[in-house]
Design a protein around this motif. Sequence first.
Motif, PDB file in Angstrom:
ATOM      1  N   ASP A  79      11.743   3.703 -10.636  1.00  0.00           N
ATOM      2  CA  ASP A  79      11.271   4.014  -9.291  1.00  0.00           C
ATOM      3  C   ASP A  79      12.436   3.957  -8.310  1.00  0.00           C
ATOM      4  O   ASP A  79      13.305   3.110  -8.442  1.00  0.00           O
ATOM      5  CB  ASP A  79      10.235   2.986  -8.838  1.00  0.00           C
ATOM      6  N   VAL A  80      12.454   4.884  -7.369  1.00  0.00           N
ATOM      7  CA  VAL A  80      13.415   4.796  -6.268  1.00  0.00           C
ATOM      8  C   VAL A  80      12.610   4.648  -4.983  1.00  0.00           C
ATOM      9  O   VAL A  80      11.669   5.412  -4.746  1.00  0.00           O
ATOM     10  CB  VAL A  80      14.306   6.056  -6.181  1.00  0.00           C
ATOM     11  N   PHE A  81      12.954   3.638  -4.197  1.00  0.00           N
ATOM     12  CA  PHE A  81      12.233   3.412  -2.940  1.00  0.00           C
ATOM     13  C   PHE A  81      13.018   4.013  -1.786  1.00  0.00           C
ATOM     14  O   PHE A  81      14.193   3.726  -1.606  1.00  0.00           O
ATOM     15  CB  PHE A  81      11.996   1.916  -2.726  1.00  0.00           C
ATOM     16  N   LEU A  82      12.349   4.866  -1.029  1.00  0.00           N
ATOM     17  CA  LEU A  82      12.990   5.578   0.074  1.00  0.00           C
ATOM     18  C   LEU A  82      12.308   5.178   1.383  1.00  0.00           C
ATOM     19  O   LEU A  82      11.150   4.749   1.372  1.00  0.00           O
ATOM     20  CB  LEU A  82      12.848   7.090  -0.118  1.00  0.00           C
ATOM     21  N   ASN A  83      13.018   5.373   2.469  1.00  0.00           N
ATOM     22  CA  ASN A  83      12.412   5.183   3.782  1.00  0.00           C
ATOM     23  C   ASN A  83      11.848   3.765   3.959  1.00  0.00           C
ATOM     24  O   ASN A  83      10.695   3.576   4.298  1.00  0.00           O
ATOM     25  CB  ASN A  83      11.292   6.229   3.966  1.00  0.00           C
ATOM     26  N   LEU A  84      12.732   2.767   3.732  1.00  0.00           N
ATOM     27  CA  LEU A  84      12.274   1.371   3.767  1.00  0.00           C
ATOM     28  C   LEU A  84      12.009   0.883   5.180  1.00  0.00           C
ATOM     29  O   LEU A  84      11.314  -0.102   5.374  1.00  0.00           O
ATOM     30  CB  LEU A  84      13.334   0.467   3.124  1.00  0.00           C
ATOM     31  N   TYR A  85      12.587   1.524   6.167  1.00  0.00           N
ATOM     32  CA  TYR A  85      12.499   0.995   7.526  1.00  0.00           C
ATOM     33  C   TYR A  85      11.875   1.984   8.504  1.00  0.00           C
ATOM     34  O   TYR A  85      12.096   1.892   9.696  1.00  0.00           O
ATOM     35  CB  TYR A  85      13.907   0.578   8.016  1.00  0.00           C
ATOM     36  N   GLY A  86      11.106   2.945   8.036  1.00  0.00           N
ATOM     37  CA  GLY A  86      10.556   3.966   8.928  1.00  0.00           C
ATOM     38  C   GLY A  86       9.262   3.536   9.590  1.00  0.00           C
ATOM     39  O   GLY A  86       8.788   2.410   9.409  1.00  0.00           O
ATOM     40  N   SER A  87       8.666   4.458  10.330  1.00  0.00           N
ATOM     41  CA  SER A  87       7.389   4.181  10.986  1.00  0.00           C
ATOM     42  C   SER A  87       6.234   4.366  10.001  1.00  0.00           C
ATOM     43  O   SER A  87       5.170   3.792  10.173  1.00  0.00           O
ATOM     44  CB  SER A  87       7.205   5.112  12.180  1.00  0.00           C
ATOM     45  N   MET A  88       6.479   5.143   8.953  1.00  0.00           N
ATOM     46  CA  MET A  88       5.471   5.328   7.908  1.00  0.00           C
ATOM     47  C   MET A  88       5.734   4.314   6.794  1.00  0.00           C
ATOM     48  O   MET A  88       6.850   3.836   6.650  1.00  0.00           O
ATOM     49  CB  MET A  88       5.591   6.734   7.316  1.00  0.00           C
ATOM     50  N   PRO A  89       4.727   4.016   5.969  1.00  0.00           N
ATOM     51  CA  PRO A  89       4.987   3.176   4.791  1.00  0.00           C
ATOM     52  C   PRO A  89       6.107   3.780   3.945  1.00  0.00           C
ATOM     53  O   PRO A  89       6.350   4.986   3.996  1.00  0.00           O
ATOM     54  CB  PRO A  89       3.656   3.210   4.043  1.00  0.00           C
ATOM     55  N   ALA A  90       6.778   2.934   3.151  1.00  0.00           N
ATOM     56  CA  ALA A  90       7.898   3.397   2.343  1.00  0.00           C
ATOM     57  C   ALA A  90       7.421   4.392   1.284  1.00  0.00           C
ATOM     58  O   ALA A  90       6.252   4.416   0.909  1.00  0.00           O
ATOM     59  CB  ALA A  90       8.585   2.209   1.680  1.00  0.00           C
TER      60      ALA A  90
END
Lengths: 211, 128
Positions: free
Chosen positions: A94-105
């Motif tokens: 798994d690669v986790f993207l967008n860890l700090y955005g306004s939407m869930p990761a």
Amino acid sequence: MLGFTRTRLLLIAASLTASLCWAASGWAPLADDGLHDPNGPGIRLLQQPGDALSNLPGDTAGNNVHWIPALQKGVIVPREKIGKDTPVRRYDRDVFLNLYGSMPAVRFPHKPHTEWLDCSNCHDQLFKPKAGANQISMFVILQGQQCGVCHGAVAFPLTECRRCHSVANDLAQRLAAEQAIADAQPDAHARLEQMRREASVPLLPSPKGTP
Amino acid sequence: MMPSGLRRIGIALACIGSFLTTPVFAEYADVVLNRMAEKEGMRPVIFPHWFHRIRFRCKVCHAELGFKMRAGSNLVTMGDIIDGKFCGACHNGNIAWAPENCDLCHSGKPGLPPGIFGGHDTNGPGRW
């Protein structure tokens, strides 16, 4: 005047029920799909989407088929290669993207992707194979690039936000951190295995009688 | 009274209009290939992803057989197909029925532009 309005209302009602019928049946017959020539000679011979797809695990978007469980549970058994010697490549990470955005990761799972696709479908043309090495953005995805090459065209559409934005940010941050720690010690698993073997030496009967 | 009446006319016209312009309810991910077919006097080709992905994974066509993932970007000729390339890698009378069944592939309405269809929710890259 009244009659005129009533005709119009009837028309509206008719078109609404017509569209409801489409929505309810899910799969349009080929003759009405706007693509196939209803007067062509081929149309009677082709399979109707509903005849094939209604037997597969259901969904609410795209083909109204949940393709991943259909494959993983063996409801469909699509061939993975044609040539005898074509290599089959799978990858489970798994690669986790967008860890700090306004939407869930976003959790990008390689496993279901590589069951359908080859690495070369994404690497290195669409994505460099290194976490964080690509500037992925929702705007670009909506233009039909990056994830949007497939999602919105053939794989489930972009309206299904939560299937990609599926992990709470704090959890994704912890998972990504754990992954990094494990990666930094590539021999961690081997060492653990070694320790277990050593610890259990006295408990095992030695094969050649030596301690 | 007047505005709501007008609105109703508008809605009614929109509904009738959408019927007249034959709304497309194509199955998600259907592809029309029509770079040359119609110019050469054949109906456009309709390629159904849903039908093929029950039988083959994406990698077979898009990695092994080399179909580029962009509707309209593959220049497919009947010569190629008969030589066993593109659709002809399977439609060879062996894995699937042979190319002589013209009407099964050339099944589209005249005048369709090449592209990907059925994206009732999002329109897909071919359309952006």
